[in-house]
Write a protein that holds these residues in place. Structure first.
Motif, PDB file in Angstrom:
ATOM      1  N   GLU A 180       0.824  -1.216   0.000  1.00 51.73           N
ATOM      2  CA  GLU A 180       0.000   0.000   0.000  1.00 51.73           C
ATOM      3  C   GLU A 180       0.859   1.268   0.000  1.00 51.73           C
ATOM      4  O   GLU A 180       0.495   2.256  -0.627  1.00 51.73           O
ATOM      5  CB  GLU A 180      -0.940   0.006   1.202  1.00 51.73           C
ATOM      6  CG  GLU A 180      -2.091  -0.979   1.071  1.00 51.73           C
ATOM      7  CD  GLU A 180      -2.985  -1.036   2.302  1.00 51.73           C
ATOM      8  OE1 GLU A 180      -2.596  -0.504   3.374  1.00 51.73           O
ATOM      9  OE2 GLU A 180      -4.074  -1.627   2.197  1.00 51.73           O
ATOM     10  N   ASP A 181       1.981   1.248   0.715  1.00 54.87           N
ATOM     11  CA  ASP A 181       2.819   2.442   0.859  1.00 54.87           C
ATOM     12  C   ASP A 181       3.813   2.639  -0.281  1.00 54.87           C
ATOM     13  O   ASP A 181       4.157   3.768  -0.631  1.00 54.87           O
ATOM     14  CB  ASP A 181       3.583   2.409   2.190  1.00 54.87           C
ATOM     15  CG  ASP A 181       2.681   2.582   3.390  1.00 54.87           C
ATOM     16  OD1 ASP A 181       1.457   2.786   3.218  1.00 54.87           O
ATOM     17  OD2 ASP A 181       3.199   2.509   4.530  1.00 54.87           O
ATOM     18  N   LEU A 182       4.304   1.551  -0.850  1.00 50.47           N
ATOM     19  CA  LEU A 182       5.364   1.656  -1.854  1.00 50.47           C
ATOM     20  C   LEU A 182       4.990   2.489  -3.083  1.00 50.47           C
ATOM     21  O   LEU A 182       5.812   3.293  -3.526  1.00 50.47           O
ATOM     22  CB  LEU A 182       5.855   0.268  -2.271  1.00 50.47           C
ATOM     23  CG  LEU A 182       7.047   0.256  -3.223  1.00 50.47           C
ATOM     24  CD1 LEU A 182       8.271   0.930  -2.600  1.00 50.47           C
ATOM     25  CD2 LEU A 182       7.373  -1.169  -3.647  1.00 50.47           C
ATOM     26  N   PRO A 183       3.799   2.355  -3.662  1.00 47.72           N
ATOM     27  CA  PRO A 183       3.515   3.122  -4.883  1.00 47.72           C
ATOM     28  C   PRO A 183       3.674   4.635  -4.721  1.00 47.72           C
ATOM     29  O   PRO A 183       4.220   5.289  -5.622  1.00 47.72           O
ATOM     30  CB  PRO A 183       2.065   2.747  -5.214  1.00 47.72           C
ATOM     31  CG  PRO A 183       1.909   1.383  -4.649  1.00 47.72           C
ATOM     32  CD  PRO A 183       2.708   1.408  -3.367  1.00 47.72           C
ATOM     33  N   ASP A 184       3.248   5.206  -3.608  1.00 47.54           N
ATOM     34  CA  ASP A 184       3.415   6.644  -3.400  1.00 47.54           C
ATOM     35  C   ASP A 184       4.890   7.024  -3.290  1.00 47.54           C
ATOM     36  O   ASP A 184       5.302   8.082  -3.769  1.00 47.54           O
ATOM     37  CB  ASP A 184       2.661   7.112  -2.162  1.00 47.54           C
ATOM     38  CG  ASP A 184       1.154   7.150  -2.370  1.00 47.54           C
ATOM     39  OD1 ASP A 184       0.703   7.202  -3.536  1.00 47.54           O
ATOM     40  OD2 ASP A 184       0.423   7.136  -1.354  1.00 47.54           O
ATOM     41  N   LEU A 185       5.680   6.161  -2.654  1.00 47.70           N
ATOM     42  CA  LEU A 185       7.114   6.448  -2.519  1.00 47.70           C
ATOM     43  C   LEU A 185       7.822   6.352  -3.869  1.00 47.70           C
ATOM     44  O   LEU A 185       8.687   7.169  -4.182  1.00 47.70           O
ATOM     45  CB  LEU A 185       7.742   5.491  -1.502  1.00 47.70           C
ATOM     46  CG  LEU A 185       7.193   5.571  -0.073  1.00 47.70           C
ATOM     47  CD1 LEU A 185       7.847   4.517   0.813  1.00 47.70           C
ATOM     48  CD2 LEU A 185       7.375   6.963   0.510  1.00 47.70           C
TER      49      LEU A 185
END
Length: 121
Positions: free
Chosen positions: A39-44
Motif C-alpha cells: 500500500e505504501d510503496l507506490p506513493d514512494l
C-alpha cells in the motif's frame, strides 16, 4: 533505458509482487506487513519518479520487460534483493538530494517490512 528508469519500473512491479505475497501467505503477521508495504510503496516510487523526471527532464517509458510473480516464501529474499538494488541506486544518486531523500524513504519501508517478516510471527 537508463538505470534509474529500470529501477522505477522494477519498483512499480515490486508493489504488485508484494501484493501477491500478501495474498499467498498463511501468516497473519506477514499478511499485515506485506499489506502495509504494497500500500505504501507506490506513493514512494511515485515521489522518486517525479523527482527523477525533474533532473532528467523526461518521463518514464516502459521497457516492455516481463515480470514474474513468485510465492510468499520468496518475500524475504525478494525484499532483501530489492533493498540491495535500492541502496545501489541511492549510492549512485548522491549529487541529487531529491532522489536520495525519496530513496531513503523506500529503504526505510523495505527495512521495516523485513524486520516484521523476520521477527514477528
Amino acid at each position: 533505458m537508463n538505470k534509474i528508469a529500470m529501477y522505477q519500473e522494477a519498483a512499480l512491479f515490486m508493489s504488485a509482487r508484494a501484493h501477491m505475497w500478501h495474498l499467498d501467505t498463511n501468516s497473519y503477521a506477514a499478511h499485515k506487513a506485506l499489506q502495509k508495504f504494497y500500500e505504501d510503496l507506490p506513493d514512494l516510487v511515485d515521489a522518486f519518479a517525479e523527482a527523477s523526471m525533474s533532473y532528467q527532464m523526461e518521463t518514464l517509458q516502459p521497457s516492455g520487460g516481463v515480470y514474474r510473480f513468485d510465492t510468499s516464501d520468496m518475500a524475504v529474499s525478494g525484499l532483501e534483493q530489492f533493498l540491495q538494488i535500492t541502496k545501489q541506486v541511492h549510492s549512485e544518486c548522491q549529487l541529487q538530494p531529491g532522489l536520495t531523500n525519496a530513496l531513503e524513504n523506500i529503504i526505510s519501508l523495505i527495512e521495516s517490512t523485513l524486520y516484521k517478516l523476520k521477527h514477528l510471527r
